[in-house]
Write a protein that holds these residues in place. Structure first.
Motif, short mmCIF file in Angstrom:
data_model
loop_
_atom_site.label_atom_id
_atom_site.label_comp_id
_atom_site.label_asym_id
_atom_site.label_seq_id
_atom_site.Cartn_x
_atom_site.Cartn_y
_atom_site.Cartn_z
N GLN A 158 0.83 -1.21 0.00
CA GLN A 158 0.00 0.00 0.00
C GLN A 158 0.87 1.26 0.00
N ASN A 159 1.90 1.26 0.82
CA ASN A 159 2.82 2.41 0.86
C ASN A 159 3.52 2.59 -0.49
N VAL B 97 4.20 5.56 -5.64
CA VAL B 97 4.25 5.54 -7.10
C VAL B 97 3.12 6.36 -7.70
N THR B 98 1.92 6.20 -7.19
CA THR B 98 0.79 6.93 -7.78
C THR B 98 0.86 8.42 -7.47
N ARG B 99 1.38 8.80 -6.32
CA ARG B 99 1.58 10.23 -6.03
C ARG B 99 2.63 10.81 -6.95
N GLU B 100 3.72 10.09 -7.16
CA GLU B 100 4.80 10.54 -8.06
C GLU B 100 4.24 10.79 -9.46
#
Length: 112
Positions: free
Chosen positions: A99-100, A105-108
């Motif tokens: 999850q982290n 990755v998705t925030r980046e």
């Protein structure tokens, strides 16, 4: 590519973890397990859950007991074995790490 297929695969991937988590503190019978999953918007049918419960039992992660019911036939209650508790603990660690990582990755990707 159909989005529904991908969504279904994602749900299937976490179903085992969710079922073990439902049984973490108390034994439950199938209708209770399905109700908990439904409340969480994880729609699962009996035809999916029974083979999974059997596989988890055969792997030594679950046990079961029969209990008489006042409103029908006896119910099969599933619970975690000691091995199942350890397995769930390990899955929880892996889930948190995954999850982290996905969040990073998705925030980046969303920032660019």
């Amino acid at each position: 590519m159909k989005i529904e297929n991908t969504k279904a695969q994602m749900r299937k991937g976490v179903l085992e973890y969710c079922i073990l988590s439902v049984l973490k503190d108390d034994d439950a019978y199938v209708a209770e397990i399905l109700g908990t999953l439904k409340d969480a918007k994880l729609l699962v049918v009996e035809g999916t859950i029974y083979p999974l419960l059997t596989r988890l039992k055969n792997a030594g992660l679950l046990n079961y007991r029969w209990e008489e019911s006042t409103s029908g036939p006896p119910r099969k209650y599933y619970g975690l074995t000691e091995t199942g508790q350890l397995f769930l603990k390990e899955l929880t660690t892996t889930w948190n790490e995954l999850q982290n990582a996905v969040n990073i990755v998705t925030r980046e990707k969303n920032k660019k």
